[in-house]
Design an enzyme around this catalytic site. Structure first.
Site, PDB file in Angstrom:
ATOM      1  N   SER A  29      69.600 -37.602 -61.995  1.00  0.00           N
ATOM      2  CA  SER A  29      70.870 -37.323 -62.687  1.00  0.00           C
ATOM      3  C   SER A  29      70.967 -38.067 -64.008  1.00  0.00           C
ATOM      4  O   SER A  29      70.811 -39.291 -64.056  1.00  0.00           O
ATOM      5  CB  SER A  29      72.055 -37.770 -61.825  1.00  0.00           C
ATOM      6  OG  SER A  29      72.117 -37.027 -60.659  1.00  0.00           O
ATOM      7  N   HIS A  60      71.643 -31.560 -63.808  1.00  0.00           N
ATOM      8  CA  HIS A  60      70.302 -31.156 -63.396  1.00  0.00           C
ATOM      9  C   HIS A  60      70.017 -29.768 -63.961  1.00  0.00           C
ATOM     10  O   HIS A  60      70.659 -28.792 -63.584  1.00  0.00           O
ATOM     11  CB  HIS A  60      70.190 -31.118 -61.872  1.00  0.00           C
ATOM     12  CG  HIS A  60      70.149 -32.469 -61.251  1.00  0.00           C
ATOM     13  ND1 HIS A  60      68.977 -33.074 -60.873  1.00  0.00           N
ATOM     14  CD2 HIS A  60      71.132 -33.350 -60.974  1.00  0.00           C
ATOM     15  CE1 HIS A  60      69.250 -34.256 -60.369  1.00  0.00           C
ATOM     16  NE2 HIS A  60      70.556 -34.456 -60.417  1.00  0.00           N
ATOM     17  N   HIS A  82      68.840 -31.311 -53.785  1.00  0.00           N
ATOM     18  CA  HIS A  82      69.363 -32.366 -52.919  1.00  0.00           C
ATOM     19  C   HIS A  82      69.727 -31.790 -51.553  1.00  0.00           C
ATOM     20  O   HIS A  82      70.178 -30.650 -51.451  1.00  0.00           O
ATOM     21  CB  HIS A  82      70.621 -32.993 -53.526  1.00  0.00           C
ATOM     22  CG  HIS A  82      70.418 -33.584 -54.883  1.00  0.00           C
ATOM     23  ND1 HIS A  82      70.489 -32.834 -56.026  1.00  0.00           N
ATOM     24  CD2 HIS A  82      70.146 -34.852 -55.269  1.00  0.00           C
ATOM     25  CE1 HIS A  82      70.271 -33.619 -57.076  1.00  0.00           C
ATOM     26  NE2 HIS A  82      70.049 -34.854 -56.646  1.00  0.00           N
ATOM     27  N   TYR A  84      72.320 -32.637 -49.925  1.00  0.00           N
ATOM     28  CA  TYR A  84      73.773 -32.406 -49.866  1.00  0.00           C
ATOM     29  C   TYR A  84      74.185 -31.048 -50.434  1.00  0.00           C
ATOM     30  O   TYR A  84      75.291 -30.578 -50.192  1.00  0.00           O
ATOM     31  CB  TYR A  84      74.563 -33.534 -50.566  1.00  0.00           C
ATOM     32  CG  TYR A  84      74.331 -33.665 -52.055  1.00  0.00           C
ATOM     33  CD1 TYR A  84      74.850 -32.748 -52.965  1.00  0.00           C
ATOM     34  CD2 TYR A  84      73.592 -34.736 -52.555  1.00  0.00           C
ATOM     35  CE1 TYR A  84      74.636 -32.878 -54.320  1.00  0.00           C
ATOM     36  CE2 TYR A  84      73.366 -34.877 -53.906  1.00  0.00           C
ATOM     37  CZ  TYR A  84      73.892 -33.940 -54.791  1.00  0.00           C
ATOM     38  OH  TYR A  84      73.659 -34.081 -56.124  1.00  0.00           O
ATOM     39  N   GLU A  85      73.295 -30.423 -51.198  1.00  0.00           N
ATOM     40  CA  GLU A  85      73.612 -29.095 -51.725  1.00  0.00           C
ATOM     41  C   GLU A  85      73.545 -28.038 -50.628  1.00  0.00           C
ATOM     42  O   GLU A  85      73.916 -26.884 -50.847  1.00  0.00           O
ATOM     43  CB  GLU A  85      72.641 -28.734 -52.852  1.00  0.00           C
ATOM     44  CG  GLU A  85      72.837 -29.581 -54.103  1.00  0.00           C
ATOM     45  CD  GLU A  85      71.783 -29.302 -55.156  1.00  0.00           C
ATOM     46  OE1 GLU A  85      71.987 -28.381 -55.953  1.00  0.00           O
ATOM     47  OE2 GLU A  85      70.745 -29.997 -55.169  1.00  0.00           O
ATOM     48  N   ALA A 112      69.360 -41.706 -60.042  1.00  0.00           N
ATOM     49  CA  ALA A 112      70.505 -42.557 -60.349  1.00  0.00           C
ATOM     50  C   ALA A 112      70.915 -43.204 -59.038  1.00  0.00           C
ATOM     51  O   ALA A 112      70.866 -42.561 -57.989  1.00  0.00           O
ATOM     52  CB  ALA A 112      71.645 -41.726 -60.911  1.00  0.00           C
ATOM     53  N   MET A 223      71.182 -40.529 -53.144  1.00  0.00           N
ATOM     54  CA  MET A 223      71.186 -39.328 -52.293  1.00  0.00           C
ATOM     55  C   MET A 223      69.934 -38.482 -52.480  1.00  0.00           C
ATOM     56  O   MET A 223      69.974 -37.271 -52.265  1.00  0.00           O
ATOM     57  CB  MET A 223      72.427 -38.483 -52.611  1.00  0.00           C
ATOM     58  CG  MET A 223      73.743 -39.239 -52.520  1.00  0.00           C
ATOM     59  SD  MET A 223      75.115 -38.203 -53.061  1.00  0.00           S
ATOM     60  CE  MET A 223      76.424 -39.429 -53.225  1.00  0.00           C
ATOM     61  N   SER A 224      68.846 -39.106 -52.874  1.00  0.00           N
ATOM     62  CA  SER A 224      67.657 -38.292 -53.172  1.00  0.00           C
ATOM     63  C   SER A 224      66.371 -39.086 -52.922  1.00  0.00           C
ATOM     64  O   SER A 224      66.376 -40.077 -52.217  1.00  0.00           O
ATOM     65  CB  SER A 224      67.702 -37.838 -54.635  1.00  0.00           C
ATOM     66  OG  SER A 224      67.535 -38.936 -55.497  1.00  0.00           O
ATOM     67  N   ASN A 247      75.979 -47.695 -61.367  1.00  0.00           N
ATOM     68  CA  ASN A 247      77.285 -48.257 -60.937  1.00  0.00           C
ATOM     69  C   ASN A 247      77.051 -49.305 -59.860  1.00  0.00           C
ATOM     70  O   ASN A 247      75.997 -49.330 -59.233  1.00  0.00           O
ATOM     71  CB  ASN A 247      78.169 -47.135 -60.356  1.00  0.00           C
ATOM     72  CG  ASN A 247      77.503 -46.393 -59.212  1.00  0.00           C
ATOM     73  OD1 ASN A 247      76.657 -45.516 -59.443  1.00  0.00           O
ATOM     74  ND2 ASN A 247      77.831 -46.753 -57.992  1.00  0.00           N
ATOM     75  N   HIS A 259      81.022 -39.070 -60.648  1.00  0.00           N
ATOM     76  CA  HIS A 259      79.765 -38.512 -61.163  1.00  0.00           C
ATOM     77  C   HIS A 259      79.674 -38.620 -62.689  1.00  0.00           C
ATOM     78  O   HIS A 259      78.591 -38.806 -63.244  1.00  0.00           O
ATOM     79  CB  HIS A 259      79.640 -37.049 -60.703  1.00  0.00           C
ATOM     80  CG  HIS A 259      78.315 -36.417 -61.001  1.00  0.00           C
ATOM     81  ND1 HIS A 259      77.120 -36.938 -60.516  1.00  0.00           N
ATOM     82  CD2 HIS A 259      77.989 -35.329 -61.733  1.00  0.00           C
ATOM     83  CE1 HIS A 259      76.121 -36.173 -60.942  1.00  0.00           C
ATOM     84  NE2 HIS A 259      76.606 -35.195 -61.683  1.00  0.00           N
TER      85      HIS A 259
END
Ligand code: HPA
Length: 284
Positions: A29, A60, A82, A84-85, A112, A223-224, A247, A259
């Site tokens: 990201s 992306h 991902h 989560y998609e 990220a 998350m990746s 962050n 995001h």
């Protein structure tokens, strides 16, 4: 997603360019800009590649770019898939399997991530030394095709030590040069080394979860990356991972996580990040 599917995608990509890259880079990201700098670049939208799915997340781009960085031909995944998609793990790790069929030897995975350490700040980078898979599923679950790799892959050293050393040295060279030219304040601690903990998302974590993950030994959360790292390692590819810290993780400050901030910090470190990738690629 079979071995033949991966071979078919690799063959399609091979027909689009005469370059035969041996290094793949997956851009996380806000880090997609690196792909725009390649020479002799050919971009292939994911929807054109057999068996690829498309990426749905802002930040992306959703294309594979093959081109040269200096003298080194590269394939760059500008945008990843991902879990989560809603994609299956097979879909998420498919590009990494295609890299294997393209006879790629080395994969550099970037992402990220949120920091769990007070001294690791937004804008810093973290070299992934190891990971914890908290996504709730192992991507290799299901029938195993031995042509990809063994049924029970060893995970003692997923992230290649030599690549880690090269990244570390180049990051320190950049920091020293920037300090000497007075371009930046001291960047001595901008490259950290730690354990990346992968969650399924799409929610960011709660403060209680972050306390739990810290107790478990995590230094950064995201998350990746872990599915691709496992798929690449399974096939015997050399793997490196770099997290761009965007962050502090939930509960470490009073701030909420969004995001937009993740994208913004990605863009802010993009110059130093691109420089690091350029230098590391030369050494592979
Ligand atoms: N948590 C999970 N994923 C992330 C974060 C985070 O704090 N920051 C960027 N990706």
């Amino acid at each position: 997603m079979t071995f033949e599917n991966a071979a078919e995608a690799a063959e399609y990509i091979g027909q689009k360019t005469s370059l035969r890259p041996r290094v793949a880079i997956v851009l996380g990201s806000g880090l997609g800009a690196f792909a725009d700098e390649l020479d002799e670049a050919v971009a292939i939208p994911y929807e054109e590649i057999p068996h690829f799915v498309r990426s749905t997340v802002e930040g992306h781009a959703g294309r594979l770019v093959i081109g040269k960085c200096g003298d080194v031909p590269l394939v760059v995944q500008q945008g990843r898939f991902h879990f989560y998609e809603g994609y299956s793990m097979e879909q998420v790790m498919f590009p990494a399997r295609v890299f294997g069929r393209m006879r790629i030897g080395t994969v550099i995975l970037t992402n990220a991530a949120g920091s769990l350490k007070a001294g690791m700040r937004p804008g810093d980078l973290m070299l992934i030394a190891d990971h914890i898979n908290m996504m709730g599923v192992n991507p290799l679950r299901g029938p195993n095709d031995e042509r990809f790799g063994p049924r029970f892959p060893d995970m003692t050293q997923v992230y290649d030590r030599e690549l880690q050393r090269a990244i570390d040295e180049e990051a320190h060279n950049i920091a020293r040069e920037r300090l000497e030219t007075g371009k930046e304040k001291a960047l001595t601690d901008f490259l950290h080394r730690g354990t990346y903990c992968a969650l399924s998302g799409p929610t960011y974590e709660t403060p209680a979860e972050i306390r739990l993950f810290r107790a478990l030994g995590a230094d950064a959360v995201g998350m990746s990356t872990v599915p691709e790292a496992i798929a690449a390692h399974h096939q015997g590819l050399r793997v490196a991972g770099i997290s761009c810290i965007t962050n502090f993780a939930a509960g470490m400050t009073d701030d909420v996580i969004h995001h937009g901030e993740v994208m913004e910090v990605g863009a802010r470190v993009s110059e130093v990040f691109k420089e690091l990738l350029r230098r590391v690629v030369k050494r592979i």
